[in-house]
Enzyme design. Structure first.
Site, mmCIF file in Angstrom:
data_model
loop_
_atom_site.group_PDB
_atom_site.id
_atom_site.type_symbol
_atom_site.label_atom_id
_atom_site.label_comp_id
_atom_site.label_asym_id
_atom_site.label_seq_id
_atom_site.Cartn_x
_atom_site.Cartn_y
_atom_site.Cartn_z
ATOM 1 N N LYS A 13 22.322 5.141 -15.787
ATOM 2 C CA LYS A 13 22.976 6.185 -16.602
ATOM 3 C C LYS A 13 23.859 7.022 -15.687
ATOM 4 O O LYS A 13 23.644 7.073 -14.464
ATOM 5 C CB LYS A 13 21.969 7.085 -17.311
ATOM 6 N N PRO A 98 21.132 1.780 -7.055
ATOM 7 C CA PRO A 98 20.828 2.494 -5.810
ATOM 8 C C PRO A 98 19.798 3.605 -6.051
ATOM 9 O O PRO A 98 19.835 4.273 -7.080
ATOM 10 C CB PRO A 98 22.185 3.085 -5.403
ATOM 11 N N LEU A 103 21.426 7.954 -10.676
ATOM 12 C CA LEU A 103 21.767 6.975 -11.718
ATOM 13 C C LEU A 103 20.552 6.592 -12.565
ATOM 14 O O LEU A 103 20.641 5.726 -13.433
ATOM 15 C CB LEU A 103 22.382 5.713 -11.081
ATOM 16 N N GLY A 106 14.805 4.571 -11.373
ATOM 17 C CA GLY A 106 13.340 4.612 -11.512
ATOM 18 C C GLY A 106 12.956 4.965 -12.948
ATOM 19 O O GLY A 106 12.020 4.390 -13.518
ATOM 20 N N SER A 107 13.693 5.893 -13.551
ATOM 21 C CA SER A 107 13.401 6.317 -14.931
ATOM 22 C C SER A 107 13.652 5.172 -15.895
ATOM 23 O O SER A 107 12.895 4.956 -16.843
ATOM 24 C CB SER A 107 14.298 7.496 -15.324
ATOM 25 N N SER A 108 14.714 4.423 -15.660
ATOM 26 C CA SER A 108 15.047 3.315 -16.547
ATOM 27 C C SER A 108 14.007 2.201 -16.428
ATOM 28 O O SER A 108 13.607 1.595 -17.435
ATOM 29 C CB SER A 108 16.444 2.791 -16.198
ATOM 30 N N ASP A 141 13.910 12.295 -17.061
ATOM 31 C CA ASP A 141 15.030 11.456 -17.511
ATOM 32 C C ASP A 141 14.572 10.230 -18.302
ATOM 33 O O ASP A 141 15.396 9.484 -18.830
ATOM 34 C CB ASP A 141 15.837 10.934 -16.301
HETATM 35 O O1 C5P Z 1 10.678 14.809 -13.960
HETATM 36 P P1 C5P Z 1 11.086 14.277 -12.624
HETATM 37 O O2 C5P Z 1 9.913 13.761 -11.846
HETATM 38 O O3 C5P Z 1 12.215 13.315 -12.685
HETATM 39 O O4 C5P Z 1 11.647 15.529 -11.831
HETATM 40 C C1 C5P Z 1 11.640 15.612 -10.435
HETATM 41 C C2 C5P Z 1 11.674 17.063 -10.038
HETATM 42 O O5 C5P Z 1 12.945 17.632 -10.389
HETATM 43 C C3 C5P Z 1 10.658 17.938 -10.738
HETATM 44 O O6 C5P Z 1 9.445 17.948 -10.045
HETATM 45 C C4 C5P Z 1 11.314 19.285 -10.723
HETATM 46 O O7 C5P Z 1 11.153 19.865 -9.443
HETATM 47 C C5 C5P Z 1 12.782 18.953 -10.848
HETATM 48 N N1 C5P Z 1 13.287 19.064 -12.223
HETATM 49 C C6 C5P Z 1 13.533 20.322 -12.757
HETATM 50 N N2 C5P Z 1 14.039 20.431 -14.021
HETATM 51 C C7 C5P Z 1 14.321 19.333 -14.749
HETATM 52 C C8 C5P Z 1 14.096 18.047 -14.216
HETATM 53 C C9 C5P Z 1 13.569 17.945 -12.951
HETATM 54 O O8 C5P Z 1 13.304 21.344 -12.096
HETATM 55 N N3 C5P Z 1 14.840 19.491 -15.964
#
Ligand code: C5P
Length: 290
Positions: A13, A98, A103, A106-108, A141
């Site tokens: 993405k 990458p 992008l 990992g989420s996808s 994401d």
């Molecule tokens: O949810 P994810 O593990 O992808 O997010 C990684 C880190 O990015 C979270 O631990 C948080 O510190 C930060 N984050 C945030 N606000 C978001 C998404 C992510 O602060 N909307």
């Protein structure tokens, strides 16, 4: 019940627009972002029957991903805990997106695993709303990748509204320099630069996602991470400037970086830009927008 072997395609993405609205009490940030799915690059997950209820993962290009800290494993585990459906599987991951590039690779991968598990779970399958809620516990994401097509996102990224984005005829170029940006670090820098602005208590996730996102024209699109990430990595600002000099109508960073994208009016201009950037050792992906 035997599972159906499959090869799952996990697309990438970009964020065509990304505003950070403020810091929430739970430490996350409230966002307003426009996600756009991209077929190139994409990861592949080959799923084959495993032994008993065990999970194995192989990733020949990135053996460091063959651990239980892999998000695909955590997804399999979380789905099993939520539904009781946890088939033994053997996953071969081909990693083309990458890592640490903004992008969403990992989420996808995680969303692809969730969708496959749900398609195999029979009467234990979750509803779409339950899938989104489970995905949000695994990463901000991930819910977007359960959607089909572009989407506006509010909340931490999980309050989604399908979006109409017409980029027909344009060529998207994604430039991936060998720089990795840590997302929590980028949010922390944004907090410091902006004086830790707490999000107004009245703005709940639900409201922010549903506040009828006004269409943003490409000229108005921003990425609020750019000032802080460009300050730490001036090369990224230079690549954005180069994309515009080479003829992109719009150029911006995706997510918290370090990938940048340019929207070019035609393939010839994009190819010229791609060749110039590749000479600087930058990995390039291009896609004709439909
Ligand atoms: O949810 P994810 O593990 O992808 O997010 C990684 C880190 O990015 C979270 O631990 C948080 O510190 C930060 N984050 C945030 N606000 C978001 C998404 C992510 O602060 N909307």
């Amino acid at each position: 019940m035997p599972i159906t072997p499959a090869t799952l395609v996990a697309p990438a993405k970009i964020n065509l627009h990304l505003e950070i609205l403020g810091l929430r009490e739970d430490g996350y940030h409230e966002l307003r972002t426009l996600f756009y799915p991209v077929d190139v690059p994409c990861d592949l997950l080959k799923i084959e029957p495993g032994h008993d209820d065990h999970f194995y993962i192989r990733c020949p290009e990135r053996p460091e991903l063959e651990t239980t800290s892999n998000l695909i494993y955590k997804t399999w585990k979380a789905y099993g805990a939520a539904t009781g459906f946890q088939p033994g599987i053997f996953v071969t991951l081909t990693k083309n997106i990458p890592m640490g590039g903004g992008l969403g690779g990992g989420s996808s991968d995680s969303a692809a695993m969730l969708k496959w598990l749900n398609s195999e779970a029979g009467d234990k399958a979750l509803s779409q709303d339950e899938m989104i809620a489970l995905a949000a516990t695994l990463g901000a994401d991930i819910p977007f990748f359960l959607m089909d097509g572009p989407a506006w996102a509010g909340g931490i990224g999980e309050v989604l509204t399908p979006a109409t984005v017409d980029l027909t005829g344009m060529t998207l170029l994604i430039a991936c320099p060998d720089i990795h940006v840590d997302t929590p670090w980028a949010f922390k820098c944004w907090d410091e630069k902006n004086g830790f602005p707490n999000i107004a208590e009245s703005l709940t996730s639900q409201e922010s996602g549903n506040k009828n996102p006004a269409p943003v024209s490409p000229a108005d699109m921003v990425n609020d991470f750019e000032p802080v990430v460009f300050e730490a990595h001036p090369t990224l600002r230079k690549i954005k400037d180069n994309l515009l000099e080479y003829g992109a109508k719009k150029a911006a960073m995706s997510g918290s970086g370090a990938s940048l994208f340019g929207l070019f009016p035609d393939r010839v201009t994009a190819t010229f830009a791609a060749k110039a950037l590749e000479k600087d050792g930058i990995e390039i992906f291009t896609m004709e927008c439909q």
